[in-house]
Design a protein around this motif. Sequence first.
Motif, PDB file in Angstrom:
ATOM      1  N   PRO A  66       3.153 -45.618  -8.932  1.00  0.00           N
ATOM      2  CA  PRO A  66       1.658 -45.339  -8.440  1.00  0.00           C
ATOM      3  C   PRO A  66       1.269 -44.036  -7.865  1.00  0.00           C
ATOM      4  CG  PRO A  66       1.745 -47.899  -8.549  1.00  0.00           C
ATOM      5  CD  PRO A  66       3.498 -47.381  -8.729  1.00  0.00           C
ATOM      6  N   VAL A 101      -4.098 -47.151  -3.557  1.00  0.00           N
ATOM      7  CA  VAL A 101      -2.490 -47.843  -4.678  1.00  0.00           C
ATOM      8  C   VAL A 101      -1.952 -48.313  -4.167  1.00  0.00           C
ATOM      9  CG1 VAL A 101      -3.824 -46.104  -6.840  1.00  0.00           C
ATOM     10  CG2 VAL A 101      -1.888 -45.375  -5.518  1.00  0.00           C
ATOM     11  N   CYS A 102      -0.851 -48.212  -3.832  1.00  0.00           N
ATOM     12  CA  CYS A 102       0.219 -49.084  -3.982  1.00  0.00           C
ATOM     13  C   CYS A 102       0.523 -49.940  -3.373  1.00  0.00           C
ATOM     14  CB  CYS A 102       1.303 -48.059  -2.213  1.00  0.00           C
ATOM     15  SG  CYS A 102       3.039 -49.519  -2.351  1.00  0.00           S
TER      16      CYS A 102
END
Lengths: 167, 635
Positions: A66, A101-102
């Motif tokens: 992502p 997003v991680c």
Amino acid sequence: MKQVLVDIKKCLGCRSCELACAVQHSKTKNLYQAVQESPHPRKRIFVESTGDGSFPLNCRHCDDAPCAAVCTTGAMRKDTSTGVVANQPEKCVGCWMCVMVCPFGAIATDGEKHLAVKCDRCPGLEEPACVAACPTGALVYQEVDSFAKGVRKQFLADFLREEGGNL
Amino acid sequence: MKFDGYTIDPAASSMLERCAGQGIDTVWDRYQSQQPQCGFGLLGVCCRNCVQGPCRINPFGDEPQKGICGAGADLIVARNLLRAVAGGAATHVDHAYEAIEALELAARGGAPYQIRDEAKLQAVARKLGIAVEGRASQEIAREVAEAAYADFSNHGREPMKWLTATAPAERVETWGKLGVLPRNPDREIREGLHQTTMGVDADPVNLILSTVKLGLVDGYAGLHLATDIQDIIFGTPTPVASEVNLGVLKKDHVNVIVHGHVPLLSEKVVEWAKRLAPEAEKVGARGIQVAGICCTGNEVLMRQGVPIATNFLSQELALATGAVDAMVVDVQCIMPALQAVAGCFHTKILTTMPIAKIPAAEHVGFTLEDVDKRAEEIVRIAIDNFTRRDRSRVQIPTEKSAMMAGFSVEAIVKALSCLDPDNPLKPLVDNIAGGNILGAVATVGCNNVKVVQDSFHVTLVKELLKENVLIVTTGCSAQALAKAGLLQPEATEKYAGEPLKAVLTAVGKAAGLDGPLPPVLHMGSCVDNSRIGDLLKALADYLKVAVKDLPVAASAPEYQHEKALAIGTWAVALGVFTHLGVVPPVLGSPQVASILTGQTAEDLFGGRFYVETDPFKAAQGILDHIRSKRKKLGI
């Protein structure tokens, strides 16, 4: 392809992996000198714990990463030959999309330079520094399938020991 | 050599090969198993002083920067260092205390200890202000023992008498101004432990000053007291020839190794080994060979010429010869692993002290009163055990080197007085001033498995000798240098620069030796570092300068023990530039590290620690220091 994997039962939370990671990403690569460097070298692995145990978290180098997908400048990229997701500092603008997003929180900031820093799996080393530093063998550098086989064997051994009498 | 990365000693190397073949674990295997070692511990930023912890500080600036109680890296490092120095001081003070007890027995007359050196007794008594003229030795000895005990029962604020009587006056004044003069050795050690518990001292600087105080406890209530009293009861060493390395063990003899630090028993073991030699012959041996390891070995080497088997790191390898019938251990530096190696052979480990027992070893506890009986018993156990030796499994390396030892200050002065009877120090000082001798360096301390055994000692000393630096040495450093052949006259020819060679040859000739004096003078055990302190004091007094102004340095190239940290702290407080070849666990605190190695220590004491892990660079750093001191003296 080998991955950094964790045998969660073995992590004692000593943070040796964090120290080794920071030293490996220092200018001098020597503990005694690294602690005197300014700016301080940054670690890319994070031992987090709840009351029940601790776990060293670092980048999982996801296949469909992502962080790479959302990177606005193309700095974060997966190298398909090595399997490593790496950030190219010259392209990174410090927008922190990757951090957002991680799912593992494995990306940190290098505050001084406004860059995202993360595990690069220690290019040039046969075994990543965190794995080499782990005193209990909680961190291993292994093929995923071989790791899974070990887990299966352990499961079976435990199962037979606990349930063997009832079968 | 296969074990190049382990040791430079060929005898140790051949025994390592044997151990590998026979599945015997050694210190080097265990070191590998310990890798990687904890970075927090290496930096000194781990605190276990209360049970809310353990806490550790992130050395890279991230959280956590404080322990649970609020202690930061500087405080944690300072507290840990103080505790290590307190531990080191405790060993030497405990050692010295037992020596006083032996002196007290000697003063009563009879057995088992005697006053062997009346001149030393009188010299010590005079320093303490005890009258000697027309008095019986036993009476003087009793008062000397009482004076020593008085420091331990000092309930007032006066500084320790043994310190004020033996340290340079200029230093006593300096230490007094800094408030670091110790009163009572036991009290200072107790106070140091108190000061470092949870919630007492939060000031790193205050803790460092207390650490210095404990260094002085070590120097005067430990080292100096022990040397003085041991010289009185066993004699002040005089030059003696002997041998070193595993080749001193004999296939056809009962082999007894004495290992540890305190000579109160080992002196007696040497004596009884001589007396019981005929009994050894009855069981088919040709005699009894006693050999030493570590400082108890140095003690009986200096006074009796007993050879040295090996030094600290290869203690297990001595047992791997299969030729040792008994290893008698007292205290300090005795690896718990010894019993496991002994168990592979017929060897018996005999523990002797109530505070130092090893499971499965045989304990022959001794008291000062029954020491003769126990020493006899020990030698008999060894003789009896010789009959169980499996000759097919004996493998003794052939390597051994000739060596000279026994260079007490008294002996050095005596040798020099052959050149100038009225002014014995003059030839030495003149040669220093004239530049034939660039300066002097004391190499001391242990082996450390982190360093290739003996390599730092030997490389550093060879580099310094080239530049005409005279070397004095003690402890396992002396044994490392002896193994490498540096404690014999030939070494002067081989390694000393031309001007130094000429001086040593002149002294050697005048003193009636066949050749030159060795370029490295063995001054004794680790407590005998006091002798080095005395030599510095004598030189400084002669020149009417302070010790801190002399072109000298000290080095502990391969130290491992808390004792070395205590001795090093004393040396720095004395004003000596003190090199450490292994990084001490203080680098997690920039404040503590910079105080100890930087301008603060230099300003307060005129000495400082100098950490350098490369022997060539260390030699250069030491030479630079010596040259800067020469420049300041205008020589």
